[in-house]
Design a protein around this motif. Structure first.
Motif: not given
Length: 399
Positions: A270-290
């Motif tokens: 999301c941060d990489e897309m936001a740097e290029t002007g794309a409206p992408a955001e990440m909501e706070p959530g669980d920290k899950v290891v996969l």
């Protein structure tokens, strides 16, 4: 008969190995009456001991004449051998009724008391003690017997998550070893089948580049208007071939699976897309290891985020845990998709927008790659229209 007389007189004996005799008063005589050679003799003796008439004594029960004759024959044979007077007795269950002066009947008989008798309690205790003594042995035996089956089930589940998982070790009983061998052969054949089909598709796509290159040289002699149309068609064909080769390369490459934290992965995308002007955001959530392939999962979520921005205007991502799975949801504010296309959009080269213009869509492999990666990790992905508007892409991955 002595015990019956004592009980009828109100002085019942005490028994330790069988149910006691019971006495009670009834308005009717007990039934059905017993018949047999010894029954009249028993009635006469009891009537004499109680001081009543034989007609006032009734013996009832469920034992038939055949059983009575068999018992009498045994008693007669024993009496003949021992040279003594023949004895008579009654065996439970039975009821003996004595008519009283007021017309009621005094009934003496056997009646099973509530609960277990002494010998039944001892037998039950022996069963319980034997079960407790055998429980550890049975538990160890069951564990040793079920361990190969459990490993077999675990391997089957692992195959759904990772088709390149190593084969099972041949151990355990002969039946389990045979099933394991068949499972390993099935896994090898499935992997070979998928690899052969993928390699064939890649080879076809690669070999198509040669005739396309010849066509480009041949259209140079065409008029300008025709040459432009042919060149546009060839460009689209080359884009489709390049996308096919990339799809084959990504699906056939077995990446190394390592533990990774999904929230951080989505946040970085999301941060990489936001740097290029794309409206992408990440909501706070669980920290899950996969445990998964980082490059493959990165492409999975990047495709979904790009689709959300391209067709829905913006992308919102969140991660949470559901039972034994991790769920990733990516929402957009677009018009959604018709329900009949919810599954078709995952088919290779299917596009709801018919043109092959990369500005209005793509080749039609983006969502096919997404589902292939998700199912390669033992999960799945689906698209759901929200009642309030917009589309949600839900990715389910087992932990």
């Amino acid at each position: 008969m002595v015990e019956i007389v004592r009980t009828a007189a109100g002085n019942p004996p005490t028994f330790t190995e069988r149910p006691p005799l019971r006495r009670r008063f009834e308005d009717k005589a007990p039934s059905p009456p017993l018949e047999g050679r010894s029954i009249p003799i028993i009635r006469a003796r009891i009537a004499a001991d109680l001081g009543v008439g034989v007609a006032d004594v009734v013996i009832a029960g469920e034992r038939g004449p055949l059983a009575d004759r068999r018992v009498s024959r045994v008693l007669r044979d024993r009496a003949a051998r021992e040279g003594v007077r023949e004895e008579h007795f009654l065996t439970a269950p039975f009821e003996l009724g004595v008519r009283q002066p007021d017309g009621r009947w005094l009934v003496v008989g056997t009646r099973q008391p509530f609960g277990l008798s002494d010998w039944q309690k001892r037998l039950a205790l022996w069963f319980v003690l034997s079960a407790l003594a055998m429980a550890p042995v049975a538990w160890i035996f069951a564990r040793r017997l079920s361990a190969p089956i459990k490993g077999f089930a675990t391997a089957a589940e692992r195959l759904g998550r990772d088709p390149t998982a190593p084969p099972l070790a041949l151990k355990g009983p002969i039946e389990i070893a045979q099933a394991t061998r068949a499972f390993n052969e099935m896994q090898t054949r499935l992997r070979r089948y998928v690899e052969d089909r993928t390699a064939m598709m890649g080879a076809i796509a690669h070999d198509l580049r040669t005739p396309l290159t010849r066509l480009r040289f041949r259209i140079e002699g065409l008029p300008e208007d025709q040459r432009t149309k042919f060149a546009s068609d060839l460009d689209q064909m080359e884009e489709m071939i390049a996308a096919t080769l990339a799809f084959v390369r990504d699906t056939s490459r077995a990446g190394e699976r390592t533990p990774l934290e999904l929230s951080s992965l989505l946040e970085s995308l999301c941060d990489e897309m936001a740097e290029t002007g794309a409206p992408a955001e990440m909501e706070p959530g669980d920290k899950v290891v996969l445990v998964g392939d980082p490059m493959a999962l990165r492409r999975l979520f990047a495709n979904l985020l790009e689709n959300a921005v391209k067709f829905g205007g913006r992308a919102r991502a969140r991660v949470f845990q559901d039972d034994t799975n991790v769920v990733v949801e990516i929402e957009d504010d677009g018009p959604g998709i018709p329900p009949q296309d919810a599954e078709r959009v995952f088919e290779p080269f299917y596009r709801r927008e018919p043109s092959r213009n990369r500005k209005t869509g793509g080749i039609g492999l983006g969502l096919a790659v997404v589902r292939s990666i998700a199912r390669g990790h033992g999960g799945d992905v689906d698209l759901v229209n929200r009642p309030s508007g917009g589309l949600t892409a839900r990715v389910l991955l087992p932990l």
